[in-house]
Design a protein around this motif. Structure first.
Motif, PDB file in Angstrom:
ATOM      1  N   SER A 108     -13.492  -8.137 -10.032  1.00 34.94           N
ATOM      2  CA  SER A 108     -14.357  -8.268 -11.093  1.00 34.94           C
ATOM      3  C   SER A 108     -13.709  -8.006 -12.377  1.00 34.94           C
ATOM      4  CB  SER A 108     -15.397  -7.352 -10.957  1.00 34.94           C
ATOM      5  OG  SER A 108     -14.827  -5.855 -11.104  1.00 34.94           O
ATOM      6  N   PRO A 109     -14.124  -7.824 -13.587  1.00 39.04           N
ATOM      7  CA  PRO A 109     -13.498  -7.816 -14.647  1.00 39.04           C
ATOM      8  C   PRO A 109     -12.791  -6.307 -14.811  1.00 39.04           C
ATOM      9  CG  PRO A 109     -15.281  -8.937 -15.195  1.00 39.04           C
ATOM     10  CD  PRO A 109     -15.591  -8.417 -13.970  1.00 39.04           C
ATOM     11  N   THR A 110     -13.386  -5.585 -13.776  1.00 35.55           N
ATOM     12  CA  THR A 110     -13.251  -3.982 -14.153  1.00 35.55           C
ATOM     13  C   THR A 110     -12.124  -3.409 -12.709  1.00 35.55           C
ATOM     14  OG1 THR A 110     -14.989  -3.498 -13.089  1.00 35.55           O
ATOM     15  CG2 THR A 110     -15.121  -3.563 -15.457  1.00 35.55           C
ATOM     16  N   GLU A 111     -12.369  -4.203 -11.605  1.00 39.33           N
ATOM     17  CA  GLU A 111     -11.758  -3.364 -10.455  1.00 39.33           C
ATOM     18  C   GLU A 111     -11.464  -4.513  -9.308  1.00 39.33           C
ATOM     19  OE1 GLU A 111     -14.399  -0.531  -8.805  1.00 39.33           O
ATOM     20  OE2 GLU A 111     -16.099  -2.012  -8.364  1.00 39.33           O
ATOM     21  N   ILE A 112     -10.887  -4.272  -8.317  1.00 43.35           N
ATOM     22  CA  ILE A 112     -10.673  -4.785  -7.193  1.00 43.35           C
ATOM     23  C   ILE A 112     -11.124  -4.241  -6.061  1.00 43.35           C
ATOM     24  CG2 ILE A 112      -8.936  -6.043  -5.653  1.00 43.35           C
ATOM     25  CD1 ILE A 112      -7.152  -6.603  -8.145  1.00 43.35           C
ATOM     26  N   SER A 113     -11.881  -4.811  -5.267  1.00 47.99           N
ATOM     27  CA  SER A 113     -12.506  -3.899  -3.785  1.00 47.99           C
ATOM     28  C   SER A 113     -11.808  -5.069  -2.715  1.00 47.99           C
ATOM     29  CB  SER A 113     -14.034  -3.988  -3.949  1.00 47.99           C
ATOM     30  OG  SER A 113     -14.494  -3.025  -4.949  1.00 47.99           O
ATOM     31  N   ILE A 114     -11.586  -4.147  -1.701  1.00 51.05           N
ATOM     32  CA  ILE A 114     -11.202  -4.947  -0.612  1.00 51.05           C
ATOM     33  C   ILE A 114     -11.613  -4.268   0.635  1.00 51.05           C
ATOM     34  CG2 ILE A 114      -9.094  -5.252   1.005  1.00 51.05           C
ATOM     35  CD1 ILE A 114      -7.289  -5.344  -1.414  1.00 51.05           C
ATOM     36  N   VAL A 115     -12.480  -4.977   1.729  1.00 50.55           N
ATOM     37  CA  VAL A 115     -12.990  -4.687   2.888  1.00 50.55           C
ATOM     38  C   VAL A 115     -11.935  -5.111   4.011  1.00 50.55           C
ATOM     39  CG1 VAL A 115     -14.859  -4.546   4.298  1.00 50.55           C
ATOM     40  CG2 VAL A 115     -15.183  -4.416   2.070  1.00 50.55           C
ATOM     41  N   LEU A 116     -11.498  -4.360   5.007  1.00 52.81           N
ATOM     42  CA  LEU A 116     -10.625  -4.761   5.825  1.00 52.81           C
ATOM     43  C   LEU A 116     -10.538  -4.002   7.030  1.00 52.81           C
ATOM     44  CD1 LEU A 116      -6.824  -3.942   4.950  1.00 52.81           C
ATOM     45  CD2 LEU A 116      -8.680  -2.698   4.031  1.00 52.81           C
ATOM     46  N   GLU A 117      -9.885  -4.412   8.190  1.00 53.19           N
ATOM     47  CA  GLU A 117      -9.898  -3.704   9.572  1.00 53.19           C
ATOM     48  C   GLU A 117      -8.986  -2.559   9.402  1.00 53.19           C
ATOM     49  OE1 GLU A 117      -9.905  -6.379  12.941  1.00 53.19           O
ATOM     50  OE2 GLU A 117      -9.664  -8.113  11.509  1.00 53.19           O
ATOM     51  N   ASN A 118      -9.173  -1.343  10.107  1.00 53.89           N
ATOM     52  CA  ASN A 118      -8.329  -0.535   9.970  1.00 53.89           C
ATOM     53  C   ASN A 118      -6.683  -0.599  10.261  1.00 53.89           C
ATOM     54  OD1 ASN A 118     -10.350   1.360   9.381  1.00 53.89           O
ATOM     55  ND2 ASN A 118     -10.716   2.007  11.466  1.00 53.89           N
ATOM     56  N   LYS A 119      -6.681  -1.626  11.320  1.00 52.06           N
ATOM     57  CA  LYS A 119      -5.303  -1.946  11.477  1.00 52.06           C
ATOM     58  C   LYS A 119      -4.539  -2.435  10.177  1.00 52.06           C
ATOM     59  CE  LYS A 119      -6.177  -6.446  13.234  1.00 52.06           C
ATOM     60  NZ  LYS A 119      -6.032  -7.545  14.355  1.00 52.06           N
ATOM     61  N   TYR A 120      -4.960  -2.874   9.371  1.00 49.86           N
ATOM     62  CA  TYR A 120      -4.260  -3.241   8.094  1.00 49.86           C
ATOM     63  C   TYR A 120      -3.955  -2.046   7.320  1.00 49.86           C
ATOM     64  CZ  TYR A 120      -4.908  -8.028  10.084  1.00 49.86           C
ATOM     65  OH  TYR A 120      -4.875  -9.063  10.942  1.00 49.86           O
ATOM     66  N   LEU A 121      -4.635  -1.048   7.355  1.00 48.05           N
ATOM     67  CA  LEU A 121      -4.463   0.012   6.208  1.00 48.05           C
ATOM     68  C   LEU A 121      -2.928   0.346   5.716  1.00 48.05           C
ATOM     69  CD1 LEU A 121      -7.425   2.243   6.745  1.00 48.05           C
ATOM     70  CD2 LEU A 121      -6.839   0.991   4.740  1.00 48.05           C
ATOM     71  N   GLU A 122      -2.276   0.607   7.058  1.00 48.62           N
ATOM     72  CA  GLU A 122      -0.908   0.740   6.962  1.00 48.62           C
ATOM     73  C   GLU A 122      -0.049   0.169   6.055  1.00 48.62           C
ATOM     74  OE1 GLU A 122       0.905  -1.043  11.103  1.00 48.62           O
ATOM     75  OE2 GLU A 122       0.289   1.074  11.004  1.00 48.62           O
ATOM     76  N   LEU A 123      -0.375  -1.066   5.821  1.00 45.04           N
ATOM     77  CA  LEU A 123       0.338  -2.208   5.137  1.00 45.04           C
ATOM     78  C   LEU A 123       0.414  -1.881   3.477  1.00 45.04           C
ATOM     79  CD1 LEU A 123      -0.834  -5.482   6.516  1.00 45.04           C
ATOM     80  CD2 LEU A 123       1.309  -4.185   7.042  1.00 45.04           C
ATOM     81  N   PHE A 124      -0.768  -0.990   3.358  1.00 41.58           N
ATOM     82  CA  PHE A 124      -0.988  -0.684   1.784  1.00 41.58           C
ATOM     83  C   PHE A 124      -0.407   0.756   1.299  1.00 41.58           C
ATOM     84  CE2 PHE A 124      -4.025  -3.789   2.781  1.00 41.58           C
ATOM     85  CZ  PHE A 124      -4.355  -4.623   1.688  1.00 41.58           C
ATOM     86  N   ASN A 125      -0.049   0.725   0.075  1.00 43.56           N
ATOM     87  CA  ASN A 125       0.542   2.078  -0.513  1.00 43.56           C
ATOM     88  C   ASN A 125      -0.942   2.928  -0.707  1.00 43.56           C
ATOM     89  OD1 ASN A 125       1.150   4.404  -1.774  1.00 43.56           O
ATOM     90  ND2 ASN A 125       2.559   3.216  -3.468  1.00 43.56           N
ATOM     91  N   LEU A 126      -1.306   3.830   0.312  1.00 45.28           N
ATOM     92  CA  LEU A 126      -2.588   4.357   0.000  1.00 45.28           C
ATOM     93  C   LEU A 126      -2.506   5.313  -1.081  1.00 45.28           C
ATOM     94  CD1 LEU A 126      -3.544   5.138   3.848  1.00 45.28           C
ATOM     95  CD2 LEU A 126      -4.125   3.047   2.237  1.00 45.28           C
ATOM     96  N   GLU A 127      -1.506   5.681  -1.722  1.00 44.89           N
ATOM     97  CA  GLU A 127      -1.308   6.736  -2.677  1.00 44.89           C
ATOM     98  C   GLU A 127      -1.950   5.869  -4.084  1.00 44.89           C
ATOM     99  OE1 GLU A 127       2.410   8.149  -3.130  1.00 44.89           O
ATOM    100  OE2 GLU A 127       2.355   9.476  -1.738  1.00 44.89           O
ATOM    101  N   LEU A 128      -2.082   4.385  -4.002  1.00 44.26           N
ATOM    102  CA  LEU A 128      -2.405   3.703  -4.966  1.00 44.26           C
ATOM    103  C   LEU A 128      -3.838   3.258  -5.079  1.00 44.26           C
ATOM    104  CD1 LEU A 128       1.010   2.017  -5.882  1.00 44.26           C
ATOM    105  CD2 LEU A 128      -0.143   4.103  -7.048  1.00 44.26           C
ATOM    106  N   VAL A 129      -4.990   3.695  -3.857  1.00 42.61           N
ATOM    107  CA  VAL A 129      -5.873   3.201  -3.831  1.00 42.61           C
ATOM    108  C   VAL A 129      -7.030   4.409  -3.693  1.00 42.61           C
ATOM    109  CG1 VAL A 129      -4.994   1.056  -2.530  1.00 42.61           C
ATOM    110  CG2 VAL A 129      -5.967   3.021  -1.047  1.00 42.61           C
ATOM    111  N   SER A 130      -8.224   3.786  -3.906  1.00 43.02           N
ATOM    112  CA  SER A 130      -9.446   4.806  -3.596  1.00 43.02           C
ATOM    113  C   SER A 130     -10.239   4.380  -2.302  1.00 43.02           C
ATOM    114  CB  SER A 130     -10.337   4.654  -4.707  1.00 43.02           C
ATOM    115  OG  SER A 130      -9.835   5.239  -6.179  1.00 43.02           O
ATOM    116  N   LEU A 131      -9.739   5.290  -1.458  1.00 43.05           N
ATOM    117  CA  LEU A 131     -10.236   4.802  -0.145  1.00 43.05           C
ATOM    118  C   LEU A 131     -11.522   5.287   0.463  1.00 43.05           C
ATOM    119  CD1 LEU A 131      -9.147   3.105   2.358  1.00 43.05           C
ATOM    120  CD2 LEU A 131      -8.334   5.293   3.328  1.00 43.05           C
TER     121      LEU A 131
END
Length: 223
Positions: free
Chosen positions: A36-59
């Motif tokens: 959206s103009p203000t944010e990005i939201s992602i819904v994904l399976e748990n197995k893919y969480l380790e691919l992301f830098n979780l320090e830079l997301v709100s989970l």
């Protein structure tokens, strides 16, 4: 999870892996990217969480189970109402994601057994254990019914949104253009959505982005 738009570049590799680097037979049960103009939201399976830098997301602290809802007899709004009413009465909150031909209801994992019991009063519920389910409304058998189709979803008259359908088999042919639309858009105020479930991929894309994709790769649905 929620990502700040300025941090998108830090998650580019993870998003590409979620979209492309899995076998066709094991493609995503659920993957949804919404900008959206203000944010990005992602819904994904748990197995893919380790691919992301979780320090830079709100989970989100809640873990959900996906439930696919299909109905030949109800509109999209009525499907959501039919599902949400018994769950609300049972005190269960849900997260709904709509695609071109189906609705996907995400039910909190800690309430899945209670939710299925509540939904059985309205739907026939098919489950694979308790990991996922297909809800089908109980109705008399009829041979003909109208399916939902969409063309333009007008928001900005200069840059309307189009709903496009993409088969899971064709995702690799469209991959470069999807990645370009997600990672390299210059429109900071746009709305863009990519949603994949077990059956299909739905893309809501602004006209200016769609114009950059060859028609044989991705076309909006006809009315």
């Amino acid at each position: 999870m929620q990502i700040n738009k300025e941090d998108l570049k830090h998650h580019a590799h993870a998003i590409i892996q979620c979209l492309l680097f899995n076998d066709l037979e094991e493609r995503n049960t659920v993957f949804s990217y919404t900008e959206s103009p203000t944010e990005i939201s992602i819904v994904l399976e748990n197995k893919y969480l380790e691919l992301f830098n979780l320090e830079l997301v709100s989970l989100c602290e809640t873990t959900f189970r996906p439930t696919l809802v299909t109905s030949a007899f109800l509109s999209a709004t009525n499907v959501v109402h039919a599902v949400s009413t018994p769950l609300t009465e049972a005190g269960i909150s849900i997260f709904n994601i709509s695609t071109y031909s189906s609705d996907m209801v995400l039910i909190p994992e800690n309430n899945i057994s209670k939710a299925i019991k509540s939904l059985e009063s309205v739907f026939t519920v098919y489950t694979d254990g308790l990991t996922e389910g297909l809800l089908e409304e109980e109705q008399p058998d009829i041979k003909k019914f109208q399916t939902r189709t969409f063309d333009v979803i007008a928001v900005d008259k200069n840059n309307p949104l189009y709903l496009c359908y993409l088969s899971k088999e064709d995702v690799f042919n469209a991959a470069a253009y999807i990645i370009q639309s997600i990672l390299y858009s210059t429109d900071e105020k746009r709305f863009f959505s990519y949603t994949e479930n077990e059956q299909e991929i739905s893309i809501i894309i602004p006209k200016l982005d769609l114009d950059n994709i060859p028609p044989h790769i991705l076309q909006p649905m006809d009315e």
